[in-house]
Design a protein around this motif. Structure first.
Motif, PDB file in Angstrom:
ATOM      1  N   GLY A  42      -3.669 -45.528 -29.000  1.00 50.15           N
ATOM      2  CA  GLY A  42      -4.669 -44.806 -29.781  1.00 50.15           C
ATOM      3  C   GLY A  42      -6.079 -45.013 -29.249  1.00 50.15           C
ATOM      4  O   GLY A  42      -6.883 -44.076 -29.210  1.00 50.15           O
ATOM      5  N   VAL A  43      -6.393 -46.232 -28.815  1.00 49.47           N
ATOM      6  CA  VAL A  43      -7.712 -46.506 -28.234  1.00 49.47           C
ATOM      7  C   VAL A  43      -7.896 -45.718 -26.940  1.00 49.47           C
ATOM      8  O   VAL A  43      -8.963 -45.140 -26.696  1.00 49.47           O
ATOM      9  CB  VAL A  43      -7.903 -48.022 -27.989  1.00 49.47           C
ATOM     10  N   VAL A  44      -6.847 -45.655 -26.125  1.00 47.90           N
ATOM     11  CA  VAL A  44      -6.927 -44.852 -24.895  1.00 47.90           C
ATOM     12  C   VAL A  44      -7.190 -43.390 -25.242  1.00 47.90           C
ATOM     13  O   VAL A  44      -8.023 -42.726 -24.608  1.00 47.90           O
ATOM     14  CB  VAL A  44      -5.639 -44.996 -24.065  1.00 47.90           C
ATOM     15  N   ALA A  45      -6.487 -42.869 -26.243  1.00 47.34           N
ATOM     16  CA  ALA A  45      -6.688 -41.476 -26.655  1.00 47.34           C
ATOM     17  C   ALA A  45      -8.134 -41.244 -27.111  1.00 47.34           C
ATOM     18  O   ALA A  45      -8.737 -40.200 -26.800  1.00 47.34           O
ATOM     19  CB  ALA A  45      -5.711 -41.111 -27.769  1.00 47.34           C
ATOM     20  N   GLU A  46      -8.699 -42.210 -27.837  1.00 55.32           N
ATOM     21  CA  GLU A  46     -10.087 -42.094 -28.287  1.00 55.32           C
ATOM     22  C   GLU A  46     -11.051 -42.079 -27.097  1.00 55.32           C
ATOM     23  O   GLU A  46     -12.026 -41.309 -27.078  1.00 55.32           O
ATOM     24  CB  GLU A  46     -10.439 -43.251 -29.221  1.00 55.32           C
ATOM     25  N   ILE A  47     -10.791 -42.922 -26.112  1.00 55.57           N
ATOM     26  CA  ILE A  47     -11.649 -42.967 -24.922  1.00 55.57           C
ATOM     27  C   ILE A  47     -11.608 -41.637 -24.184  1.00 55.57           C
ATOM     28  O   ILE A  47     -12.646 -41.081 -23.805  1.00 55.57           O
ATOM     29  CB  ILE A  47     -11.220 -44.118 -23.990  1.00 55.57           C
ATOM     30  N   VAL A  48     -10.401 -41.106 -24.004  1.00 51.57           N
ATOM     31  CA  VAL A  48     -10.259 -39.809 -23.326  1.00 51.57           C
ATOM     32  C   VAL A  48     -11.018 -38.721 -24.084  1.00 51.57           C
ATOM     33  O   VAL A  48     -11.725 -37.901 -23.487  1.00 51.57           O
ATOM     34  CB  VAL A  48      -8.770 -39.435 -23.182  1.00 51.57           C
ATOM     35  N   GLU A  49     -10.901 -38.728 -25.401  1.00 50.86           N
ATOM     36  CA  GLU A  49     -11.602 -37.723 -26.216  1.00 50.86           C
ATOM     37  C   GLU A  49     -13.117 -37.851 -26.074  1.00 50.86           C
ATOM     38  O   GLU A  49     -13.832 -36.846 -25.929  1.00 50.86           O
ATOM     39  CB  GLU A  49     -11.189 -37.861 -27.682  1.00 50.86           C
ATOM     40  N   LEU A  50     -13.619 -39.092 -26.105  1.00 48.73           N
ATOM     41  CA  LEU A  50     -15.061 -39.295 -25.966  1.00 48.73           C
ATOM     42  C   LEU A  50     -15.558 -38.839 -24.591  1.00 48.73           C
ATOM     43  O   LEU A  50     -16.607 -38.196 -24.487  1.00 48.73           O
ATOM     44  CB  LEU A  50     -15.398 -40.774 -26.171  1.00 48.73           C
ATOM     45  N   PHE A  51     -14.814 -39.154 -23.554  1.00 45.15           N
ATOM     46  CA  PHE A  51     -15.233 -38.748 -22.208  1.00 45.15           C
ATOM     47  C   PHE A  51     -15.231 -37.231 -22.075  1.00 45.15           C
ATOM     48  O   PHE A  51     -16.118 -36.660 -21.427  1.00 45.15           O
ATOM     49  CB  PHE A  51     -14.302 -39.364 -21.160  1.00 45.15           C
ATOM     50  N   ASN A  52     -14.246 -36.584 -22.678  1.00 46.78           N
ATOM     51  CA  ASN A  52     -14.210 -35.117 -22.650  1.00 46.78           C
ATOM     52  C   ASN A  52     -15.364 -34.527 -23.455  1.00 46.78           C
ATOM     53  O   ASN A  52     -15.992 -33.541 -23.038  1.00 46.78           O
ATOM     54  CB  ASN A  52     -12.875 -34.613 -23.187  1.00 46.78           C
ATOM     55  N   THR A  53     -15.648 -35.134 -24.608  1.00 47.46           N
ATOM     56  CA  THR A  53     -16.728 -34.640 -25.472  1.00 47.46           C
ATOM     57  C   THR A  53     -18.070 -34.676 -24.753  1.00 47.46           C
ATOM     58  O   THR A  53     -18.859 -33.720 -24.813  1.00 47.46           O
ATOM     59  CB  THR A  53     -16.805 -35.474 -26.756  1.00 47.46           C
ATOM     60  N   TYR A  54     -18.328 -35.787 -24.067  1.00 46.07           N
ATOM     61  CA  TYR A  54     -19.626 -35.963 -23.418  1.00 46.07           C
ATOM     62  C   TYR A  54     -19.607 -35.591 -21.941  1.00 46.07           C
ATOM     63  O   TYR A  54     -20.582 -35.833 -21.223  1.00 46.07           O
ATOM     64  CB  TYR A  54     -20.107 -37.406 -23.609  1.00 46.07           C
ATOM     65  N   LYS A  55     -18.477 -34.994 -21.508  1.00 40.91           N
ATOM     66  CA  LYS A  55     -18.352 -34.507 -20.129  1.00 40.91           C
ATOM     67  C   LYS A  55     -18.691 -35.588 -19.102  1.00 40.91           C
ATOM     68  O   LYS A  55     -19.436 -35.363 -18.141  1.00 40.91           O
ATOM     69  CB  LYS A  55     -19.216 -33.263 -19.921  1.00 40.91           C
ATOM     70  N   LEU A  56     -18.105 -36.753 -19.304  1.00 40.84           N
ATOM     71  CA  LEU A  56     -18.292 -37.873 -18.392  1.00 40.84           C
ATOM     72  C   LEU A  56     -17.222 -37.840 -17.304  1.00 40.84           C
ATOM     73  O   LEU A  56     -16.068 -37.518 -17.570  1.00 40.84           O
ATOM     74  CB  LEU A  56     -18.214 -39.194 -19.165  1.00 40.84           C
ATOM     75  N   GLU A  57     -17.595 -38.183 -16.092  1.00 40.91           N
ATOM     76  CA  GLU A  57     -16.660 -38.161 -14.971  1.00 40.91           C
ATOM     77  C   GLU A  57     -15.863 -39.453 -14.837  1.00 40.91           C
ATOM     78  O   GLU A  57     -14.929 -39.520 -14.033  1.00 40.91           O
ATOM     79  CB  GLU A  57     -17.418 -37.884 -13.672  1.00 40.91           C
ATOM     80  N   THR A  58     -16.203 -40.459 -15.595  1.00 41.54           N
ATOM     81  CA  THR A  58     -15.497 -41.742 -15.546  1.00 41.54           C
ATOM     82  C   THR A  58     -14.018 -41.547 -15.884  1.00 41.54           C
ATOM     83  O   THR A  58     -13.681 -40.814 -16.809  1.00 41.54           O
ATOM     84  CB  THR A  58     -16.118 -42.733 -16.543  1.00 41.54           C
ATOM     85  N   LYS A  59     -13.155 -42.235 -15.139  1.00 40.59           N
ATOM     86  CA  LYS A  59     -11.715 -42.135 -15.356  1.00 40.59           C
ATOM     87  C   LYS A  59     -11.194 -43.343 -16.138  1.00 40.59           C
ATOM     88  O   LYS A  59     -11.720 -44.449 -16.013  1.00 40.59           O
ATOM     89  CB  LYS A  59     -10.975 -42.022 -14.023  1.00 40.59           C
ATOM     90  N   VAL A  60     -10.148 -43.089 -16.920  1.00 41.45           N
ATOM     91  CA  VAL A  60      -9.498 -44.153 -17.685  1.00 41.45           C
ATOM     92  C   VAL A  60      -8.379 -44.753 -16.853  1.00 41.45           C
ATOM     93  O   VAL A  60      -7.430 -44.059 -16.481  1.00 41.45           O
ATOM     94  CB  VAL A  60      -8.933 -43.613 -19.015  1.00 41.45           C
ATOM     95  N   LEU A  61      -8.497 -46.041 -16.557  1.00 34.30           N
ATOM     96  CA  LEU A  61      -7.480 -46.788 -15.827  1.00 34.30           C
ATOM     97  C   LEU A  61      -6.814 -47.733 -16.823  1.00 34.30           C
ATOM     98  O   LEU A  61      -7.235 -48.878 -17.005  1.00 34.30           O
ATOM     99  CB  LEU A  61      -8.118 -47.567 -14.665  1.00 34.30           C
ATOM    100  N   ALA A  62      -5.782 -47.246 -17.507  1.00 34.59           N
ATOM    101  CA  ALA A  62      -5.134 -48.042 -18.536  1.00 34.59           C
ATOM    102  C   ALA A  62      -4.412 -49.234 -17.917  1.00 34.59           C
ATOM    103  O   ALA A  62      -3.749 -49.106 -16.886  1.00 34.59           O
ATOM    104  CB  ALA A  62      -4.163 -47.179 -19.334  1.00 34.59           C
ATOM    105  N   ALA A  63      -4.531 -50.399 -18.574  1.00 33.66           N
ATOM    106  CA  ALA A  63      -3.988 -51.645 -18.033  1.00 33.66           C
ATOM    107  C   ALA A  63      -3.325 -52.431 -19.153  1.00 33.66           C
ATOM    108  O   ALA A  63      -3.386 -52.057 -20.323  1.00 33.66           O
ATOM    109  CB  ALA A  63      -5.105 -52.460 -17.387  1.00 33.66           C
ATOM    110  N   SER A  64      -2.687 -53.535 -18.764  1.00 29.79           N
ATOM    111  CA  SER A  64      -2.041 -54.455 -19.706  1.00 29.79           C
ATOM    112  C   SER A  64      -0.899 -53.768 -20.444  1.00 29.79           C
ATOM    113  O   SER A  64      -1.042 -53.320 -21.580  1.00 29.79           O
ATOM    114  CB  SER A  64      -3.061 -55.015 -20.715  1.00 29.79           C
ATOM    115  N   PHE A  65       0.249 -53.716 -19.774  1.00 32.74           N
ATOM    116  CA  PHE A  65       1.438 -53.090 -20.349  1.00 32.74           C
ATOM    117  C   PHE A  65       2.589 -54.090 -20.400  1.00 32.74           C
ATOM    118  O   PHE A  65       2.710 -54.955 -19.532  1.00 32.74           O
ATOM    119  CB  PHE A  65       1.883 -51.887 -19.509  1.00 32.74           C
ATOM    120  N   LYS A  66       3.450 -53.930 -21.403  1.00 36.58           N
ATOM    121  CA  LYS A  66       4.670 -54.728 -21.510  1.00 36.58           C
ATOM    122  C   LYS A  66       5.927 -53.882 -21.471  1.00 36.58           C
ATOM    123  O   LYS A  66       7.022 -54.418 -21.304  1.00 36.58           O
ATOM    124  CB  LYS A  66       4.650 -55.552 -22.809  1.00 36.58           C
TER     125      LYS A  66
END
Length: 225
Positions: free
Chosen positions: A145-169
């Protein structure tokens, strides 16, 4: 989707690069320390395997912005190829991100557990942000859910920064961030293998082989006919 390998084990890196569409390697102080070898020797060995074009993410250890900037500049100078300096999202870290990106040094903001941390790092100039999915889950949060929120915020503000999701089990977490729109994931070799594993895939391959061999003979390939 960009797949990165989260390890400093050169044998694991060699295997993954041989088999899979891997575009980079991420490290952190814990991963590096596990190898128990000279720091820059490890980085040189990794670079020799992955080539100069692949991303190599290497973390700083400084606490103040001045220390982080000094480390980041040194890494950028010493480590060959496409390097990203990893910086935790403290206040001093954000200051360092601003300074390093103004010098055209690529930065990955790390140790992210909230969408606002990611947004601040992106506005400061980070090329990638690395939210810790499983660690968020471990504190009764929702990592996907936090990743989804980050993606939404970056899309909203048209930021070029990419999400590199980490820490998986597990594979489900990786699948979840992919559906949420994460641009990239960094995972260990075991999870990389797990993305392809399914018992019915194995069953299908065995069935194909059995039916083929019944007509054309055992161990016969198409190129043998």
């Amino acid at each position: 989707m960009q797949y990165l390998l989260d390890t400093a084990d050169v044998q694991a890196i060699q295997r993954a690069y041989d088999l899979y569409p891997v575009c980079g390697v991420t490290t952190n102080p814990t991963i590096i320390a596990k190898e128990n070898r000279p720091f820059f020797e490890i980085l040189r060995d990794i670079r020799n395997i992955i080539g100069n074009a692949s991303m190599l993410h290497v973390q700083t250890l400084g606490k103040t912005a001045a220390e982080i900037v000094k480390e980041g500049e040194y890494l950028h100078e010493i480590v060959a190829g496409n390097i990203y300096v990893k910086i935790p999202v403290t206040a001093e870290g954000i200051k360092a991100i601003k300074i390093l990106t103004s010098k055209e040094i690529q930065v990955t903001a790390t140790a992210i557990l909230t969408a606002q941390q990611a947004l601040m790092a992106a506005v400061a100039g980070a090329s990638y942000v690395a939210p810790y999915v499983n660690r968020i889950d471990n504190i009764a949060g929702d990592g996907v859910g936090v990743v989804a929120e980050i993606v939404e915020l970056f899309n909203t503000y048209k930021l070029e920064t990419k999400v590199l999701a980490a820490s998986f089990k597990n594979i489900q977490q990786i699948h979840g961030v992919a559906l949420a729109g994460a641009h990239s994931v960094t995972i260990n070799g075991e999870l990389m293998d797990g993305l392809l594993q399914h018992p019915l895939t194995d069953w299908s391959i065995d069935r194909f082989s059995c039916d083929w061999e019944g007509v054309y003979g055992k161990n016969k390939l198409v190129s043998d006919l």
